[in-house]
Write a protein that holds these residues in place. Structure first.
Motif, mmCIF file in Angstrom:
data_model
loop_
_atom_site.group_PDB
_atom_site.id
_atom_site.type_symbol
_atom_site.label_atom_id
_atom_site.label_comp_id
_atom_site.label_asym_id
_atom_site.label_seq_id
_atom_site.Cartn_x
_atom_site.Cartn_y
_atom_site.Cartn_z
ATOM 1 N N ASP A 1 17.054 32.436 -44.353
ATOM 2 C CA ASP A 1 16.207 31.432 -45.000
ATOM 3 C C ASP A 1 14.992 31.114 -44.131
ATOM 4 O O ASP A 1 14.644 29.961 -43.890
ATOM 5 C CB ASP A 1 17.011 30.157 -45.287
ATOM 6 C CG ASP A 1 16.333 29.282 -46.333
ATOM 7 O OD1 ASP A 1 15.489 29.810 -47.089
ATOM 8 O OD2 ASP A 1 16.635 28.079 -46.382
ATOM 9 N N ALA B 1 18.462 25.540 -50.751
ATOM 10 C CA ALA B 1 18.495 26.321 -51.986
ATOM 11 C C ALA B 1 18.091 27.759 -51.713
ATOM 12 O O ALA B 1 17.250 28.040 -50.886
ATOM 13 C CB ALA B 1 17.561 25.699 -53.017
ATOM 14 N N HIS B 2 18.719 28.672 -52.434
ATOM 15 C CA HIS B 2 18.409 30.093 -52.328
ATOM 16 C C HIS B 2 18.013 30.610 -53.715
ATOM 17 O O HIS B 2 17.917 29.858 -54.666
ATOM 18 C CB HIS B 2 19.604 30.865 -51.780
ATOM 19 C CG HIS B 2 19.986 30.444 -50.398
ATOM 20 N ND1 HIS B 2 19.344 30.909 -49.278
ATOM 21 C CD2 HIS B 2 20.935 29.584 -49.958
ATOM 22 C CE1 HIS B 2 19.885 30.373 -48.196
ATOM 23 N NE2 HIS B 2 20.854 29.560 -48.583
ATOM 24 N N ALA B 3 17.822 31.934 -53.797
ATOM 25 C CA ALA B 3 17.481 32.518 -55.089
ATOM 26 C C ALA B 3 18.644 32.346 -56.050
ATOM 27 O O ALA B 3 19.794 32.187 -55.648
ATOM 28 C CB ALA B 3 17.144 33.995 -54.912
ATOM 29 N N GLU B 4 18.335 32.405 -57.317
ATOM 30 C CA GLU B 4 19.354 32.250 -58.354
ATOM 31 C C GLU B 4 20.409 33.344 -58.194
ATOM 32 O O GLU B 4 20.150 34.528 -58.392
ATOM 33 C CB GLU B 4 18.690 32.352 -59.729
ATOM 34 C CG GLU B 4 19.612 32.065 -60.882
ATOM 35 C CD GLU B 4 19.993 30.605 -60.977
ATOM 36 O OE1 GLU B 4 21.168 30.345 -61.274
ATOM 37 O OE2 GLU B 4 19.140 29.733 -60.747
ATOM 38 N N ALA C 1 15.385 36.229 -52.356
ATOM 39 C CA ALA C 1 15.300 34.771 -52.442
ATOM 40 C C ALA C 1 14.178 34.303 -51.558
ATOM 41 O O ALA C 1 14.073 34.707 -50.425
ATOM 42 C CB ALA C 1 16.600 34.138 -51.979
ATOM 43 N N ASN D 1 15.959 36.329 -46.653
ATOM 44 C CA ASN D 1 16.824 35.447 -47.423
ATOM 45 C C ASN D 1 18.092 35.083 -46.673
ATOM 46 O O ASN D 1 18.598 33.972 -46.788
ATOM 47 C CB ASN D 1 17.200 36.116 -48.747
ATOM 48 C CG ASN D 1 18.110 35.252 -49.596
ATOM 49 O OD1 ASN D 1 17.887 34.062 -49.735
ATOM 50 N ND2 ASN D 1 19.132 35.855 -50.165
ATOM 51 N N ALA E 1 12.148 30.824 -50.107
ATOM 52 C CA ALA E 1 12.321 29.378 -49.970
ATOM 53 C C ALA E 1 11.363 28.863 -48.928
ATOM 54 O O ALA E 1 10.865 29.594 -48.101
ATOM 55 C CB ALA E 1 13.755 29.053 -49.576
ATOM 56 N N LYS F 1 13.561 32.069 -59.881
ATOM 57 C CA LYS F 1 14.032 30.684 -59.799
ATOM 58 C C LYS F 1 14.911 30.513 -58.572
ATOM 59 O O LYS F 1 15.616 31.444 -58.166
ATOM 60 C CB LYS F 1 14.827 30.314 -61.058
ATOM 61 C CG LYS F 1 15.267 28.851 -61.114
ATOM 62 C CD LYS F 1 16.069 28.575 -62.374
ATOM 63 C CE LYS F 1 16.464 27.098 -62.442
ATOM 64 N NZ LYS F 1 17.307 26.686 -61.297
ATOM 65 N N ARG F 2 14.907 29.311 -58.008
ATOM 66 C CA ARG F 2 15.781 28.997 -56.887
ATOM 67 C C ARG F 2 17.062 28.352 -57.391
ATOM 68 O O ARG F 2 17.071 27.639 -58.383
ATOM 69 C CB ARG F 2 15.060 28.081 -55.891
ATOM 70 C CG ARG F 2 13.792 28.702 -55.324
ATOM 71 C CD ARG F 2 13.107 27.783 -54.337
ATOM 72 N NE ARG F 2 13.868 27.715 -53.108
ATOM 73 C CZ ARG F 2 13.920 26.640 -52.337
ATOM 74 N NH1 ARG F 2 13.313 25.531 -52.708
ATOM 75 N NH2 ARG F 2 14.599 26.662 -51.221
ATOM 76 N N GLU F 3 18.130 28.618 -56.670
ATOM 77 C CA GLU F 3 19.468 28.189 -57.072
ATOM 78 C C GLU F 3 19.618 26.672 -57.054
ATOM 79 O O GLU F 3 19.312 26.008 -56.061
ATOM 80 C CB GLU F 3 20.513 28.813 -56.133
ATOM 81 C CG GLU F 3 21.942 28.396 -56.375
ATOM 82 C CD GLU F 3 22.555 29.108 -57.569
ATOM 83 O OE1 GLU F 3 23.566 28.614 -58.088
ATOM 84 O OE2 GLU F 3 22.019 30.154 -57.969
ATOM 85 N N ARG G 1 5.352 27.903 -54.113
ATOM 86 C CA ARG G 1 6.557 27.293 -54.662
ATOM 87 C C ARG G 1 6.160 26.229 -55.669
ATOM 88 O O ARG G 1 5.297 25.393 -55.400
ATOM 89 C CB ARG G 1 7.417 26.638 -53.579
ATOM 90 C CG ARG G 1 8.661 25.967 -54.177
ATOM 91 C CD ARG G 1 9.629 25.478 -53.138
ATOM 92 N NE ARG G 1 9.127 24.339 -52.409
ATOM 93 C CZ ARG G 1 9.882 23.578 -51.614
ATOM 94 N NH1 ARG G 1 11.145 23.888 -51.448
ATOM 95 N NH2 ARG G 1 9.373 22.557 -50.981
#
Length: 218
Positions: free
Chosen positions: A169, A39-42, A31, A166, A33, A113-115, A147
């Motif tokens: 973060d 927000a984190h990775a999907e 992830a 991750n 960011a 994608k980010r979550e 990003r």
């Protein structure tokens, strides 16, 4: 031209747990960011099947190593990885580790994608390392990290080495001779966060009728 090889995680031999290093296929579920966002990775990516395409696959059951070579493309949910070579292994605890290497003169590529938000993280470097146990991804030599908010480029970082953790973060960017920025320095462009406070502005002046004409009171 030889036909390309394609594989999924379940298609590769499953190593026995007695081997200290066992190999399935690369799981780059890192992830990325910026700016302290929550927000984190999907998260759904980790449960998606991994598909790998390459010109060749070499699997060594004795050494428990798997090597994909030649225009390697990996997809796993929203994750996309491209490189000339991908070396993969899985440790005794079941964590995956991977090394992506670019063709000479080119860069390996990573995107995810980010979550919970319409944002994507992209990274490029001559070498990309992923540590599944520590949940860290590292871009080494000519490293770039970007990003996107939707289709709009928001933040961009350039350096010699970019490491992202991750779990915490957090990320770090180091300069050096392998940085694409002038003088081997770090370069960063950070867009304002949504909802950032702006200085309060004075209310517009209200017009009122004048009581004088050329300085003479009416």
């Amino acid at each position: 031209m030889p036909s390309r090889a394609a594989a999924r995680i379940g298609d590769l031999p499953v190593p026995t747990p007695t081997h200290p290093l066992s190999v399935l296929a690369l799981l780059l579920a890192a992830a990325l960011a910026f700016g302290g966002s929550a927000a984190h990775a999907e998260r759904a990516d980790r449960n998606k099947p991994m598909n790998v395409e390459a010109d060749a696959l070499r699997y060594d059951d004795l050494k428990q190593t798997s090597v994909f070579t030649g225009r390697v493309v990996i997809t796993k949910g929203t994750i996309v990885i491209r490189g000339a070579r991908v070396d993969v292994r899985q440790d005794a605890e079941g964590y995956q580790h991977g090394l992506v290497t670019a063709e000479p003169g080119k860069l390996a590529f990573y995107r995810q994608k980010r979550e919970g938000v319409d944002e994507f993280i992209e990274g490029e470097a001559q070498t990309i390392e992923y540590d599944g146990k520590a949940d860290r991804v590292k871009f080494i030599k000519r490293a770039e990290l970007r990003r996107y908010r939707g289709a709009t480029l928001s933040d961009e970082m350039v350096g010699s080495v970019i490491a992202y953790d991750n779990g915490n973060d957090t990320f770090s960017v180091d300069g050096g001779p392998a940085s694409a920025a002038a003088g081997g320095r770090v370069r960063a462009v950070l867009a304002p966060r949504a909802g950032a406070s702006a200085p309060a502005s004075a209310p517009p002046a209200r017009l009122r009728p004048s009581t004088t004409l050329d300085g003479v009171k009416k």
